[in-house]
Motif scaffolding. Structure first.
Motif, PDB file in Angstrom:
ATOM      1  N   PHE A  79      40.085  26.556  45.572  1.00 27.51           N
ATOM      2  CA  PHE A  79      41.525  26.519  45.837  1.00 27.51           C
ATOM      3  C   PHE A  79      41.814  26.366  47.329  1.00 27.51           C
ATOM      4  O   PHE A  79      42.756  25.659  47.711  1.00 27.51           O
ATOM      5  CB  PHE A  79      42.200  27.779  45.288  1.00 27.51           C
ATOM      6  CG  PHE A  79      42.411  27.749  43.806  1.00 27.51           C
ATOM      7  CD1 PHE A  79      43.354  26.904  43.238  1.00 27.51           C
ATOM      8  CD2 PHE A  79      41.664  28.550  42.958  1.00 27.51           C
ATOM      9  CE1 PHE A  79      43.552  26.855  41.866  1.00 27.51           C
ATOM     10  CE2 PHE A  79      41.855  28.519  41.584  1.00 27.51           C
ATOM     11  CZ  PHE A  79      42.797  27.669  41.031  1.00 27.51           C
ATOM     12  N   PHE A 136      48.425  31.774  47.863  1.00 28.37           N
ATOM     13  CA  PHE A 136      48.413  31.040  46.589  1.00 28.37           C
ATOM     14  C   PHE A 136      46.991  30.914  46.057  1.00 28.37           C
ATOM     15  O   PHE A 136      46.745  31.092  44.854  1.00 28.37           O
ATOM     16  CB  PHE A 136      49.023  29.650  46.779  1.00 28.37           C
ATOM     17  CG  PHE A 136      48.775  28.710  45.636  1.00 28.37           C
ATOM     18  CD1 PHE A 136      49.485  28.830  44.446  1.00 28.37           C
ATOM     19  CD2 PHE A 136      47.817  27.711  45.733  1.00 28.37           C
ATOM     20  CE1 PHE A 136      49.251  27.973  43.380  1.00 28.37           C
ATOM     21  CE2 PHE A 136      47.577  26.842  44.672  1.00 28.37           C
ATOM     22  CZ  PHE A 136      48.293  26.975  43.488  1.00 28.37           C
ATOM     23  N   SER A 171      45.799  32.658  42.635  1.00 23.61           N
ATOM     24  CA  SER A 171      45.306  31.821  41.537  1.00 23.61           C
ATOM     25  C   SER A 171      44.018  32.378  40.955  1.00 23.61           C
ATOM     26  O   SER A 171      43.843  32.426  39.735  1.00 23.61           O
ATOM     27  CB  SER A 171      45.094  30.383  42.027  1.00 23.61           C
ATOM     28  OG  SER A 171      46.317  29.792  42.415  1.00 23.61           O
ATOM     29  N   TYR A 219      44.826  26.898  33.581  1.00 21.57           N
ATOM     30  CA  TYR A 219      45.657  27.243  34.740  1.00 21.57           C
ATOM     31  C   TYR A 219      45.829  26.026  35.638  1.00 21.57           C
ATOM     32  O   TYR A 219      46.942  25.710  36.080  1.00 21.57           O
ATOM     33  CB  TYR A 219      45.004  28.381  35.517  1.00 21.57           C
ATOM     34  CG  TYR A 219      45.771  28.797  36.763  1.00 21.57           C
ATOM     35  CD1 TYR A 219      46.738  29.799  36.717  1.00 21.57           C
ATOM     36  CD2 TYR A 219      45.530  28.183  37.995  1.00 21.57           C
ATOM     37  CE1 TYR A 219      47.440  30.179  37.846  1.00 21.57           C
ATOM     38  CE2 TYR A 219      46.239  28.551  39.131  1.00 21.57           C
ATOM     39  CZ  TYR A 219      47.185  29.550  39.053  1.00 21.57           C
ATOM     40  OH  TYR A 219      47.892  29.912  40.184  1.00 21.57           O
ATOM     41  N   SER A 220      44.749  25.321  35.899  1.00 24.30           N
ATOM     42  CA  SER A 220      44.810  24.132  36.748  1.00 24.30           C
ATOM     43  C   SER A 220      45.718  23.070  36.152  1.00 24.30           C
ATOM     44  O   SER A 220      46.570  22.493  36.844  1.00 24.30           O
ATOM     45  CB  SER A 220      43.406  23.561  36.960  1.00 24.30           C
ATOM     46  OG  SER A 220      43.447  22.340  37.668  1.00 24.30           O
ATOM     47  N   ILE A 231      49.375  24.284  36.447  1.00 28.93           N
ATOM     48  CA  ILE A 231      49.926  24.600  37.767  1.00 28.93           C
ATOM     49  C   ILE A 231      49.646  23.510  38.805  1.00 28.93           C
ATOM     50  O   ILE A 231      50.559  23.030  39.491  1.00 28.93           O
ATOM     51  CB  ILE A 231      49.360  25.942  38.283  1.00 28.93           C
ATOM     52  CG1 ILE A 231      49.651  27.076  37.292  1.00 28.93           C
ATOM     53  CG2 ILE A 231      49.919  26.254  39.668  1.00 28.93           C
ATOM     54  CD1 ILE A 231      51.110  27.307  36.988  1.00 28.93           C
ATOM     55  N   GLU A 232      48.390  23.089  38.919  1.00 36.19           N
ATOM     56  CA  GLU A 232      48.012  22.258  40.071  1.00 36.19           C
ATOM     57  C   GLU A 232      48.572  20.849  40.033  1.00 36.19           C
ATOM     58  O   GLU A 232      48.619  20.182  41.075  1.00 36.19           O
ATOM     59  CB  GLU A 232      46.488  22.179  40.173  1.00 36.19           C
ATOM     60  CG  GLU A 232      45.837  23.472  40.615  1.00 36.19           C
ATOM     61  CD  GLU A 232      44.405  23.249  41.035  1.00 36.19           C
ATOM     62  OE1 GLU A 232      44.138  23.249  42.232  1.00 36.19           O
ATOM     63  OE2 GLU A 232      43.556  23.043  40.129  1.00 36.19           O
ATOM     64  N   ILE A 239      53.582  24.756  41.837  1.00 35.83           N
ATOM     65  CA  ILE A 239      52.917  25.295  43.028  1.00 35.83           C
ATOM     66  C   ILE A 239      53.942  25.922  43.961  1.00 35.83           C
ATOM     67  O   ILE A 239      53.773  27.052  44.439  1.00 35.83           O
ATOM     68  CB  ILE A 239      52.115  24.206  43.749  1.00 35.83           C
ATOM     69  CG1 ILE A 239      50.936  23.745  42.879  1.00 35.83           C
ATOM     70  CG2 ILE A 239      51.595  24.718  45.101  1.00 35.83           C
ATOM     71  CD1 ILE A 239      50.169  22.567  43.457  1.00 35.83           C
TER      72      ILE A 239
END
Length: 302
Positions: free
Chosen positions: A234, A252, A256, A284-285, A288-289, A295
């Motif tokens: 991250f 962040f 995460s 999660y990625s 969110i990412e 983000i």
């Protein structure tokens, strides 16, 4: 332009039909103009199927028209790409060819990495024991400029942050406090309150977040190496030239990691396997990412 990447970068390969969470399902697949031109020149049954399954929006962006279950129309029943089977990998559009790679651009270098949203990548990262090293990968021959002061600051900060998170002489929790002395550890309810209002990709994510409300506390006290690998990922990915607040971005990154571990415990119990944690990291990625809004929503709450 020099290209840098984590030392596991070349270990990655797509597992194609063995993937349980295909990137050919559930994702909008845009087609770059060059590849769209190639597709228009393809004849026969394949060309006909292409013309029937590509849509162009009002901004002249081309994309594949997803089928039932949000599947790419060229993903066959065996989980393989019909375009590759008929024409080879060179026929793929940029997104399909590049995924799950990401790039951060600077004046004197490009940093390349592999996104956790890919099942194979999450397994690769979460299963590593040795420390991740950022290595010189290649030189693409494009001329480069000298880094500006902000880039130099980012390089130094990133190097220091990664070194702190890889200091195995102290527990992971102490590394977090060394990096961010004012770090806040969020309860299950607080993690839920931060993540649940965000836009989401999958209904399963709702169920996973809701499970947080059934647990009073779900912080895993071990798994130091696995958490280290996620933290380095991250930090490497998100501490980049577009970072507007370095401290919040580091928060962040650590949030995460702890959110992934907490959700994994709520989902799988007291002792989730590295594969179970990897699957949680993958989701999660994906949730969110790949959404700047998500983000920013997390960063604004930190």
């Amino acid at each position: 332009m020099k290209i840098y990447a984590p030392d596991y970068y070349n270990e990655f390969s797509c597992i194609a039909d063995k993937c349980k969470h295909s990137c050919c399902i559930g994702w909008e697949i845009d087609i770059d103009d060059y590849t769209f031109g190639l597709y228009k020149d393809i004849g026969g049954e394949l060309g006909k199927k292409l013309s029937q399954n590509i849509v162009t929006n009002e901004d002249n962006v081309h994309s594949f028209k997803l089928c039932e279950g949000e599947r790419c129309p060229f993903l066959n029943e065996k989980g393989l790409c019909e375009l590759i089977l008929e024409k080879g990998e060179d026929i793929l559009c940029d997104i399909c060819n590049d995924h799950p790679r990401f790039r951060n651009f600077y004046s004197d270098r490009t940093e390349m990495g592999l996104g956790l949203c890919c099942e194979a990548v999450s397994e690769l990262i979460c299963g590593r024991e040795k420390k991740t090293v950022i290595i010189f990968l290649t030189d693409d021959g494009i001329s480069e400029d000298a880094p500006d002061d902000y880039e130099e600051y980012l390089y130094e900060t990133k190097e220091t942050a990664i070194a702190i998170m890889q200091d195995r002489s102290i527990p992971y929790s102490e590394r977090e406090m060394k990096l961010l002395p004012d770090i806040k550890y969020h309860s299950n309810k607080e993690i839920y309150d931060i993540l649940f209002p965000l836009e989401r990709l999958s209904a399963q994510w709702d169920d996973m977040l809701s499970a947080l409300l059934t647990e009073s506390r779900a912080v895993l006290s071990d798994y130091d190496t696995l958490k280290e690998q996620l933290a380095v990922y991250f930090i490497f990915r998100h501490l980049n030239y577009n970072t507007y607040d370095v401290e919040k971005t580091l928060k962040f990154a650590l949030f995460s990691v702890n959110a992934i571990m907490t959700i994994a415990k709520s989902r799988y119990g007291e002792s989730p396997t590295s594969s179970e944690i990897a699957d949680t990291a993958r989701m999660y990625s994906a949730e969110i990412e790949y959404s700047d809004c998500n983000i920013d929503g997390i960063i604004n709450n930190l």
